[in-house]
Structure formats: structure tokens, C-alpha cells
Design a protein around this motif. Sequence first.
Motif, PDB file in Angstrom:
ATOM      1  N   THR A 134      34.416 -33.651  86.165  1.00 13.63           N
ATOM      2  CA  THR A 134      33.083 -34.233  86.120  1.00 13.63           C
ATOM      3  C   THR A 134      33.137 -35.606  85.437  1.00 13.63           C
ATOM      4  O   THR A 134      34.080 -35.925  84.710  1.00 13.63           O
ATOM      5  CB  THR A 134      32.069 -33.367  85.342  1.00 13.63           C
ATOM      6  N   CYS A 135      32.092 -36.384  85.702  1.00 17.51           N
ATOM      7  CA  CYS A 135      31.900 -37.688  85.076  1.00 17.51           C
ATOM      8  C   CYS A 135      30.727 -37.568  84.116  1.00 17.51           C
ATOM      9  O   CYS A 135      29.807 -36.795  84.366  1.00 17.51           O
ATOM     10  CB  CYS A 135      31.531 -38.733  86.118  1.00 17.51           C
ATOM     11  N   ARG A 136      30.752 -38.318  83.048  1.00 17.52           N
ATOM     12  CA  ARG A 136      29.601 -38.342  82.146  1.00 17.52           C
ATOM     13  C   ARG A 136      29.379 -39.773  81.663  1.00 17.52           C
ATOM     14  O   ARG A 136      30.318 -40.410  81.186  1.00 17.52           O
ATOM     15  CB  ARG A 136      29.806 -37.384  80.978  1.00 17.52           C
ATOM     16  N   TYR A 137      28.143 -40.224  81.792  1.00 14.85           N
ATOM     17  CA  TYR A 137      27.760 -41.538  81.266  1.00 14.85           C
ATOM     18  C   TYR A 137      27.757 -41.437  79.739  1.00 14.85           C
ATOM     19  O   TYR A 137      27.276 -40.447  79.189  1.00 14.85           O
ATOM     20  CB  TYR A 137      26.364 -41.890  81.790  1.00 14.85           C
ATOM     21  N   ILE A 170      31.728 -44.722  81.591  1.00  5.95           N
ATOM     22  CA  ILE A 170      31.750 -43.390  82.198  1.00  5.95           C
ATOM     23  C   ILE A 170      33.069 -42.718  81.838  1.00  5.95           C
ATOM     24  O   ILE A 170      34.150 -43.329  81.936  1.00  5.95           O
ATOM     25  CB  ILE A 170      31.541 -43.447  83.722  1.00  5.95           C
ATOM     26  N   TYR A 172      35.642 -39.711  82.642  1.00  3.35           N
ATOM     27  CA  TYR A 172      36.112 -38.764  83.648  1.00  3.35           C
ATOM     28  C   TYR A 172      37.042 -37.780  82.932  1.00  3.35           C
ATOM     29  O   TYR A 172      37.947 -38.207  82.215  1.00  3.35           O
ATOM     30  CB  TYR A 172      36.920 -39.482  84.734  1.00  3.35           C
ATOM     31  N   TYR A 223      27.375 -34.943  93.117  1.00  3.15           N
ATOM     32  CA  TYR A 223      26.870 -35.979  92.218  1.00  3.15           C
ATOM     33  C   TYR A 223      27.492 -35.855  90.815  1.00  3.15           C
ATOM     34  O   TYR A 223      27.467 -34.810  90.190  1.00  3.15           O
ATOM     35  CB  TYR A 223      25.346 -35.840  92.129  1.00  3.15           C
ATOM     36  N   TYR A 224      28.043 -36.958  90.343  1.00  4.66           N
ATOM     37  CA  TYR A 224      28.713 -37.040  89.033  1.00  4.66           C
ATOM     38  C   TYR A 224      29.917 -36.100  88.903  1.00  4.66           C
ATOM     39  O   TYR A 224      30.291 -35.691  87.806  1.00  4.66           O
ATOM     40  CB  TYR A 224      27.721 -36.926  87.860  1.00  4.66           C
ATOM     41  N   SER A 274      34.847 -40.711  92.923  1.00  4.20           N
ATOM     42  CA  SER A 274      33.744 -40.050  92.221  1.00  4.20           C
ATOM     43  C   SER A 274      32.437 -40.341  92.930  1.00  4.20           C
ATOM     44  O   SER A 274      32.269 -41.391  93.550  1.00  4.20           O
ATOM     45  CB  SER A 274      33.671 -40.519  90.769  1.00  4.20           C
ATOM     46  N   THR A 307      29.488 -41.450  92.182  1.00  4.33           N
ATOM     47  CA  THR A 307      28.782 -42.187  91.135  1.00  4.33           C
ATOM     48  C   THR A 307      28.457 -43.571  91.678  1.00  4.33           C
ATOM     49  O   THR A 307      28.896 -43.933  92.768  1.00  4.33           O
ATOM     50  CB  THR A 307      29.694 -42.342  89.897  1.00  4.33           C
ATOM     51  N   ARG A 329      21.071 -38.810  94.641  1.00  4.43           N
ATOM     52  CA  ARG A 329      21.276 -37.369  94.430  1.00  4.43           C
ATOM     53  C   ARG A 329      21.062 -36.576  95.705  1.00  4.43           C
ATOM     54  O   ARG A 329      21.161 -35.352  95.692  1.00  4.43           O
ATOM     55  CB  ARG A 329      20.304 -36.854  93.361  1.00  4.43           C
TER      56      ARG A 329
END
Lengths: 368, 121
Positions: free
Chosen positions: A85-88, A103, A105, A172-173, A188, A190, A367
Motif C-alpha cells: 500500500t501507499c500512504r500520503y 508518499i 510505499y 486505489y493507493y 501504483s 496514485t 477512486r
Amino acid sequence: MEEPLLNTPLVDYHVALGARMAPFAGWNMPVQYSEGILAEHRHCRTAAALFDICHMGEFRVAGPQAAADLDRILARPVLDQAINTCRYNFLLNEHAGVLDDLIVYRFAEDEFFLVVNAGPRLHDAAWIQERLSPSTSFEDESDAIAKLDLQGPQSAAVLAELGLPIDRQPAYYRFLTLTLWGLPLLISRTGYTGERGFELYFPAAAAGQVWETILETPGVKPAGLGARDTLRLEMGFPLYGHEMDETITPVEAGFGAMLKLEKPREFIGSEVLRDPVRGRPRRRLFGFRLDSRRAARHGAAILVDGKQIGVVTSGAVAPSLDIAVAMGYVDAAFDLKPGDAVGLDAGKTVLSATVASTPFYTAGTARA
Amino acid sequence: MKYYAETHEWVEIVDGIATVGITEFAAEELGDLTYVEMPAIGAVFEAGAVFGSVESVKAASDIYAPLAGKVCEINDALETNPEVLNEAAEGEGWICRFSDVDQSGLSKLMSREDYLKSIGK
């Protein structure tokens, strides 16, 4: 002395396409191609646009303590982030000012990839390295990695056409790593446009090959940083150096709800953010809709009854809305609500605007 | 016949009325134009005075009066379709017309040939 501008591996491709090049964060970047910013913006909202984002930085952080280190160095949690997953996230200084937005990963329990802005990249690298455990490794892989953003409602169909079926594409993400077109590729789901889209990372030596392969697919056109800026502005996304810098906290920038400030988690800046006095927002970011296409620009005063209450950080025409929009910081003493009237100082005249919720553009497919 | 200013405006006088606009080169350099700030009809400008501005996605630029005169007409079409400026800056994309023009100022302007030379074309 000014440092010479850096070129991405695609500079010759941009010039061949008739791009207008301009400096951005120390890089010589395409602002627009021959069709212009408005056409590129609309193409991204309706079809698929390809952006050269090779100027951004990529760091690899790995080791048994990597997750705990990053959880302490970054404002949003890393320990609970799922693999693939990706996270801002935000890199803060001790005063909770934003050194960069990025971001994260997660490749594995003990391996991460950080995607950072071009301007703060070298400072970020030094800042992070100084704060890692001895067992955690850090590589700045920016020069070896190319990044292309494929964005637009047709981007999934384009990837399918190029060999990655829709049912294998990340949600998504999320991201996946695979071999495609004979290359190791990270893809990704994103982006920075508000549309369904993907960010692609691969060895820099293959940049030209991938750029051409994607651009040859029907429906895809190149887009420059000009359209990237109007697309992100319509979504109310912050741009580092405009809506965020080291004097602004993520709470002031509107991301308070994303931060988990409850103890016992401690991270750089958490002490200030929890302090009822030092952590209290001094200003808040608002969106504004103008009455016409005439734009208020970065630095314009925000006025109520002729008195300055804030300053515009970004402003331009919103091509999808056919009016100008702006974002700007307002002194926390003023409690503005959507619909409230303000003036934006354009020099010779004061432009009428109303406070608006963001995103300004609500039909994005990101999304979907 | 059109005359050109160093500040990238053009002017053409027919029957004493001067039609003024920005040059194709200027429109191309500015990129997609999104807004044109027009002068008020009846406003009087000296040669070289700022009488309006054009905005692109990225920036705003002032427009300077190539000759002294009084605004007698503005191109309303640009309010709804500023993109006409990108398509035909030296034709349909004219910005406004001046009466009471001081034609002595023409000697300070350039011919098309000299203007094109000045921008390296």
C-alpha cells in the motif's frame, strides 16, 4: 551562483514534441506541449495524459528497525501500514513545520520506498539519514529511477492495452511490482490530478522506451507541469512551497484529521502538535471561487472589509469550471464558512470571491 | 497597414479610428489566454499607458496603448471567448478601438517587417 538546471532523461523527447521548457525546483521541465495547458488539462480529465515526473526523488529505506524509524520520523503512522500500500505522509521539523510531503510505499515488513518532492529532496535525505537506527539502510535512488504519471479516466484501459489487464491493476493507493515490457516496474494507483491514474517507476535508462511506448497508445497525449498545476489546484491538493513549507503545520494545511496524535505514539513534531498553545493553528487553508476567469495569484492579500486577513498561496483559472479558483491561508482568528464573501487583491483592483469547499472539481475519477 | 510597439501591441488606423490588439507573437508567448481586462469606453490614455491586461493560465501581463486616444469600442467577444486571442490575435482578437487618436505617435512605432526582425523572426 545559480546551479545549472538538471535535465530528466526525457529532455530531448520534450523538445522534439515542441514543449515549452522552464525551470522548476532546479530542473528544466516541460510546462506545456504544442496544444497548450488548457487542452492538456481537458485531455487528462477526459482521456489519458502522460507526465514526465522524473524530477521527483525516490529513497529506499530498509532494515529490521526501518518501520519503527519511519514511524518516529514521519507524521502519520508507518508501523500499521500494510504491505503493497501507499500512504500520503509528512516529514516535519521539531516545530511541526512541513519539511516535505511525500508518499510512503511499503514493499515488505522491513523495506520502504519514499517518494519526495524535487526541491527539498537533498535536505530530506540528510534529515532522514541522520535520524535512522544504525541497522537501517538508506539509498537515494532518484538518479537511477524514472517516474512517469499516467493519469485520466482512460489510463486503466491504456495499461490494459499495453499488457497489464485491468483485473491485475492495483486498487486505489495500492501498488504492485512486476516485469513488463522487459523491465522491472513499480506501478501504483496514485496521482496528483484527481483522475483515475497510475504512477510508474522503472530504471532511468528505459525512460525513452517507456515514454514512447505509452505515448503511441491511442488516447494518450503528453501533458506538462502547467496542466499538472491546474489539475491539482482544481482538486485543492497542496503544492509544496505554496500551501506547505517549514513554517506551516499539517494541521494548518487541513490535514489534522489524518494525523493520529493520541499517545503513546511519538514522532518528530508530535510534542508541538499536542501542545494546546504551541500547537494551536495560527492560520487555516481555505479554497476560494472567484466571480470570473480573472485569477488571483500567489501572494495576493485576502481581504474582508478592506482589512487583510490572509494571503493567497495558489491561484489560476480552473479549466474544468471555467472560473478562477484560489487557495490561501487565513488568520485563525477569522472563522470563514463556505459562501462567505472575501476580496482578493489583484493590484489595480480587488477581485470578489467566495469561500468554497475543496475539491473545487468534484467529478474526478480517481477512486472510480 | 499595421504598426507595432516594442511592448508587443499592434495598431491599425482606418478612417481615423485605431484598432488595437496584442501581437500573435505575444499571444503565443503567453500561452492559453483566459481573461482580458478591458478599458472603460470613453477612457483616455496617453501613448505608452497601461490600458488593460491579458491573463494566461500562468500569469497576467499589462497591455500598453501604442498611441494616445480615447476608447470608443471594446471587443465584447473576448469576454466570453478569450481563446480568440490565441487563434487570431491580429484579426478577430482585436482588443479595443480608439478615437481622437494622436497619429504623430506613429513615428515611434515599427513596421511589421521591423517588428518581426526585433523578435528574431
